[in-house]
Scaffold this motif. Sequence first.
Motif, PDB file in Angstrom:
ATOM      1  N   MET A   1     -32.181  41.086  91.163  1.00 20.97           N
ATOM      2  CA  MET A   1     -31.831  42.344  91.825  1.00 20.97           C
ATOM      3  C   MET A   1     -32.878  43.403  91.488  1.00 20.97           C
ATOM      4  SD  MET A   1     -29.632  43.873  93.831  1.00 20.97           S
ATOM      5  CE  MET A   1     -28.168  42.828  93.809  1.00 20.97           C
ATOM      6  N   ASN A   2     -33.300  44.177  92.507  1.00 21.44           N
ATOM      7  CA  ASN A   2     -34.163  45.334  92.295  1.00 21.44           C
ATOM      8  C   ASN A   2     -33.648  46.471  93.168  1.00 21.44           C
ATOM      9  OD1 ASN A   2     -35.079  44.808  94.968  1.00 21.44           O
ATOM     10  ND2 ASN A   2     -36.714  43.487  94.200  1.00 21.44           N
ATOM     11  N   THR A   3     -34.362  47.600  93.176  1.00 19.93           N
ATOM     12  CA  THR A   3     -33.877  48.776  93.896  1.00 19.93           C
ATOM     13  C   THR A   3     -33.712  48.509  95.389  1.00 19.93           C
ATOM     14  OG1 THR A   3     -34.867  50.270  92.281  1.00 19.93           O
ATOM     15  CG2 THR A   3     -34.353  51.187  94.450  1.00 19.93           C
ATOM     16  N   LYS A   4     -34.704  47.852  96.007  1.00 17.43           N
ATOM     17  CA  LYS A   4     -34.627  47.594  97.453  1.00 17.43           C
ATOM     18  C   LYS A   4     -33.444  46.699  97.796  1.00 17.43           C
ATOM     19  CE  LYS A   4     -39.476  48.255  98.732  1.00 17.43           C
ATOM     20  NZ  LYS A   4     -40.696  47.617  99.289  1.00 17.43           N
ATOM     21  N   ARG A   5     -33.264  45.624  97.029  1.00 12.31           N
ATOM     22  CA  ARG A   5     -32.152  44.708  97.301  1.00 12.31           C
ATOM     23  C   ARG A   5     -30.811  45.384  97.047  1.00 12.31           C
ATOM     24  NH1 ARG A   5     -34.469  39.101  94.541  1.00 12.31           N
ATOM     25  NH2 ARG A   5     -36.131  38.740  96.085  1.00 12.31           N
ATOM     26  N   ALA A   6     -30.764  46.219  96.014  1.00 11.59           N
ATOM     27  CA  ALA A   6     -29.532  46.943  95.711  1.00 11.59           C
ATOM     28  C   ALA A   6     -29.147  47.861  96.871  1.00 11.59           C
ATOM     29  CB  ALA A   6     -29.699  47.756  94.429  1.00 11.59           C
ATOM     30  N   GLU A   7     -30.141  48.505  97.475  1.00 12.03           N
ATOM     31  CA  GLU A   7     -29.854  49.429  98.567  1.00 12.03           C
ATOM     32  C   GLU A   7     -29.503  48.684  99.857  1.00 12.03           C
ATOM     33  OE1 GLU A   7     -33.001  52.294  98.758  1.00 12.03           O
ATOM     34  OE2 GLU A   7     -32.451  53.176  96.824  1.00 12.03           O
ATOM     35  N   LEU A   8     -30.094  47.516 100.092  1.00  9.28           N
ATOM     36  CA  LEU A   8     -29.687  46.686 101.232  1.00  9.28           C
ATOM     37  C   LEU A   8     -28.252  46.202 101.056  1.00  9.28           C
ATOM     38  CD1 LEU A   8     -32.894  44.535 101.876  1.00  9.28           C
ATOM     39  CD2 LEU A   8     -31.916  46.277 103.395  1.00  9.28           C
ATOM     40  N   CYS A 216     -13.362  44.686 101.655  1.00 10.25           N
ATOM     41  CA  CYS A 216     -13.626  46.105 101.399  1.00 10.25           C
ATOM     42  C   CYS A 216     -13.475  46.482  99.928  1.00 10.25           C
ATOM     43  CB  CYS A 216     -12.700  46.978 102.250  1.00 10.25           C
ATOM     44  SG  CYS A 216     -12.948  46.758 104.021  1.00 10.25           S
ATOM     45  N   SER A 217     -12.527  45.851  99.222  1.00 12.75           N
ATOM     46  CA  SER A 217     -12.304  46.208  97.820  1.00 12.75           C
ATOM     47  C   SER A 217     -13.013  45.261  96.863  1.00 12.75           C
ATOM     48  CB  SER A 217     -10.807  46.259  97.514  1.00 12.75           C
ATOM     49  OG  SER A 217     -10.207  47.350  98.178  1.00 12.75           O
ATOM     50  N   ALA A 218     -12.617  43.979  96.838  1.00  9.88           N
ATOM     51  CA  ALA A 218     -13.188  43.043  95.869  1.00  9.88           C
ATOM     52  C   ALA A 218     -14.712  42.973  96.003  1.00  9.88           C
ATOM     53  CB  ALA A 218     -12.565  41.666  96.045  1.00  9.88           C
ATOM     54  N   PHE A 219     -15.177  42.635  97.206  1.00 17.29           N
ATOM     55  CA  PHE A 219     -16.620  42.564  97.410  1.00 17.29           C
ATOM     56  C   PHE A 219     -17.266  43.951  97.369  1.00 17.29           C
ATOM     57  CE2 PHE A 219     -20.030  43.126 100.572  1.00 17.29           C
ATOM     58  CZ  PHE A 219     -21.032  42.381  99.943  1.00 17.29           C
ATOM     59  N   GLY A 220     -16.677  44.915  98.088  1.00 14.83           N
ATOM     60  CA  GLY A 220     -17.296  46.223  98.242  1.00 14.83           C
ATOM     61  C   GLY A 220     -17.479  46.965  96.930  1.00 14.83           C
ATOM     62  N   PHE A 221     -16.430  47.045  96.121  1.00 13.84           N
ATOM     63  CA  PHE A 221     -16.517  47.808  94.878  1.00 13.84           C
ATOM     64  C   PHE A 221     -17.404  47.117  93.848  1.00 13.84           C
ATOM     65  CE2 PHE A 221     -12.981  50.231  96.516  1.00 13.84           C
ATOM     66  CZ  PHE A 221     -13.185  51.496  95.955  1.00 13.84           C
ATOM     67  N   ILE A 222     -17.305  45.783  93.763  1.00 11.27           N
ATOM     68  CA  ILE A 222     -18.158  45.063  92.818  1.00 11.27           C
ATOM     69  C   ILE A 222     -19.628  45.227  93.209  1.00 11.27           C
ATOM     70  CG2 ILE A 222     -18.812  42.771  91.970  1.00 11.27           C
ATOM     71  CD1 ILE A 222     -15.842  42.005  92.169  1.00 11.27           C
ATOM     72  N   ALA A 223     -19.912  45.104  94.501  1.00 16.91           N
ATOM     73  CA  ALA A 223     -21.286  45.276  94.975  1.00 16.91           C
ATOM     74  C   ALA A 223     -21.781  46.694  94.700  1.00 16.91           C
ATOM     75  CB  ALA A 223     -21.362  44.976  96.476  1.00 16.91           C
ATOM     76  N   GLN A 224     -20.919  47.691  94.881  1.00 12.43           N
ATOM     77  CA  GLN A 224     -21.311  49.071  94.603  1.00 12.43           C
ATOM     78  C   GLN A 224     -21.680  49.259  93.144  1.00 12.43           C
ATOM     79  OE1 GLN A 224     -18.216  52.045  94.926  1.00 12.43           O
ATOM     80  NE2 GLN A 224     -19.407  53.428  93.629  1.00 12.43           N
ATOM     81  N   LEU A 225     -20.845  48.738  92.245  1.00  8.19           N
ATOM     82  CA  LEU A 225     -21.093  48.911  90.823  1.00  8.19           C
ATOM     83  C   LEU A 225     -22.337  48.147  90.366  1.00  8.19           C
ATOM     84  CD1 LEU A 225     -17.435  48.749  89.455  1.00  8.19           C
ATOM     85  CD2 LEU A 225     -18.883  50.764  89.681  1.00  8.19           C
ATOM     86  N   VAL A 226     -22.555  46.965  90.946  1.00  6.50           N
ATOM     87  CA  VAL A 226     -23.768  46.211  90.626  1.00  6.50           C
ATOM     88  C   VAL A 226     -25.002  46.971  91.111  1.00  6.50           C
ATOM     89  CG1 VAL A 226     -25.078  44.104  91.152  1.00  6.50           C
ATOM     90  CG2 VAL A 226     -22.645  43.961  90.578  1.00  6.50           C
ATOM     91  N   ALA A 227     -24.943  47.478  92.343  1.00  4.22           N
ATOM     92  CA  ALA A 227     -26.077  48.197  92.910  1.00  4.22           C
ATOM     93  C   ALA A 227     -26.385  49.470  92.133  1.00  4.22           C
ATOM     94  CB  ALA A 227     -25.802  48.524  94.380  1.00  4.22           C
ATOM     95  N   GLN A 228     -25.339  50.144  91.616  1.00  2.89           N
ATOM     96  CA  GLN A 228     -25.545  51.391  90.889  1.00  2.89           C
ATOM     97  C   GLN A 228     -26.352  51.204  89.610  1.00  2.89           C
ATOM     98  OE1 GLN A 228     -21.301  53.452  91.758  1.00  2.89           O
ATOM     99  NE2 GLN A 228     -22.575  54.541  90.301  1.00  2.89           N
ATOM    100  N   LYS A 229     -26.434  49.971  89.120  1.00  5.14           N
ATOM    101  CA  LYS A 229     -27.224  49.719  87.919  1.00  5.14           C
ATOM    102  C   LYS A 229     -28.721  49.766  88.225  1.00  5.14           C
ATOM    103  CE  LYS A 229     -25.774  46.769  84.867  1.00  5.14           C
ATOM    104  NZ  LYS A 229     -25.343  45.534  84.170  1.00  5.14           N
ATOM    105  N   THR A 291     -43.555  58.062  89.565  1.00  2.75           N
ATOM    106  CA  THR A 291     -44.319  56.925  90.098  1.00  2.75           C
ATOM    107  C   THR A 291     -44.002  56.735  91.566  1.00  2.75           C
ATOM    108  OG1 THR A 291     -42.576  55.341  89.546  1.00  2.75           O
ATOM    109  CG2 THR A 291     -44.286  55.715  87.882  1.00  2.75           C
ATOM    110  N   VAL A 292     -44.966  56.183  92.285  1.00  4.48           N
ATOM    111  CA  VAL A 292     -44.767  55.912  93.705  1.00  4.48           C
ATOM    112  C   VAL A 292     -43.717  54.817  93.887  1.00  4.48           C
ATOM    113  CG1 VAL A 292     -45.881  55.082  95.818  1.00  4.48           C
ATOM    114  CG2 VAL A 292     -47.116  56.608  94.279  1.00  4.48           C
ATOM    115  N   GLU A 293     -43.711  53.836  92.968  1.00  5.72           N
ATOM    116  CA  GLU A 293     -42.780  52.716  93.089  1.00  5.72           C
ATOM    117  C   GLU A 293     -41.347  53.170  93.095  1.00  5.72           C
ATOM    118  OE1 GLU A 293     -45.348  52.903  91.143  1.00  5.72           O
ATOM    119  OE2 GLU A 293     -46.638  51.256  91.789  1.00  5.72           O
ATOM    120  N   ALA A 294     -41.048  54.267  92.394  1.00  3.07           N
ATOM    121  CA  ALA A 294     -39.655  54.753  92.318  1.00  3.07           C
ATOM    122  C   ALA A 294     -39.155  55.214  93.668  1.00  3.07           C
ATOM    123  CB  ALA A 294     -39.567  55.897  91.309  1.00  3.07           C
ATOM    124  N   CYS A 295     -40.081  55.548  94.571  1.00  2.00           N
ATOM    125  CA  CYS A 295     -39.680  56.054  95.882  1.00  2.00           C
ATOM    126  C   CYS A 295     -39.678  54.964  96.944  1.00  2.00           C
ATOM    127  CB  CYS A 295     -40.616  57.177  96.314  1.00  2.00           C
ATOM    128  SG  CYS A 295     -40.680  58.557  95.169  1.00  2.00           S
TER     129      CYS A 295
END
Length: 296
Positions: A1-8, A216-229, A291-295
């Motif tokens: 997982m990285n920032t781009k994948r987390a946002e997708l 919406c809940s099981a997948f959605g909330f878990i994915a949100q919390l994973v992505a927030q990392k 850094t540019v990478e952060a954006c």
Amino acid sequence: MNTKRAELLMLFVTFCWGSSYLFMKEGLDSIGPFTLVAYRFGIAFVAAALLLGKAWRKVTWAMVKAGFIVGAIVFIAFSALVIGLESTTTSNAGFITSLMVVFIPFVEKIVYHRPVRRGILATSLLSVVGIGFLTLQDGLRLNPGDALCLLGAALNAVQVCYASRLLVKMDALVLSVLQFGFTGLMGLGVALACETTALPSGGAGWFAVFYLGLVCSAFGFIAQLVAQKYTSAERIGILFCLEPVFAAMIGVIYLHEPFGAASLAGAALVLAGVILSGRQGREETCKKAGTVEACD
């Protein structure tokens, strides 16, 4: 997982949540709002608890306490939203709930003493004007359903900010499972006390409940919390801006809800405020990283 994948990942979650208003409407046709919350988060708890497996042994009282607090916030927020949906449209609910991204900087300021970004007042004002076009079409009177959705949006902002701090030292799946469990228990307790016990009606009712619980809940909330990392609360917020767009499209197409010129203008103003607020958060994150990478 990285920032781009987390946002997708969060973009797909946003689509799922945009469709949730339709299924909440469907569920409310046969069961009460607190019963719906109990079913939704009870199903999510069972599904997520199976994924946790042996990790249950590592759950501490501190984690349980954190899960209870987050679960209580989610319970109140979703109860307000579900009750509000009984007297407003899916379009209004979607756009009002999206104001969470505007509330996040104020929660960060009030609770965590982070300075409010420059320009946030302007974007907030833009969103408030949009809410006026959406909800005050019968004069200066706010629909109770819209007011409850607004309360839910504010509480969702609190949940996002608080969860961001917890995830520094706590596993996302553990937090999700505890959150689901406590939210479902609270919904069940209030439903037994205040509503008539009922089961979803027909295949459509059961499908709505399981879609809300599993997708919406099981997948959605878990994915949100994973992505927030892997990204910031502000950048999570900008992705939520598409949720009301999906909700409005589904409401108009499947529920034939009215969406006239005033509603369109209001929706555009709310969406503009949400997008601008999220972009400001992204720019601030990039500047801090240096850094540019952060954006990217």
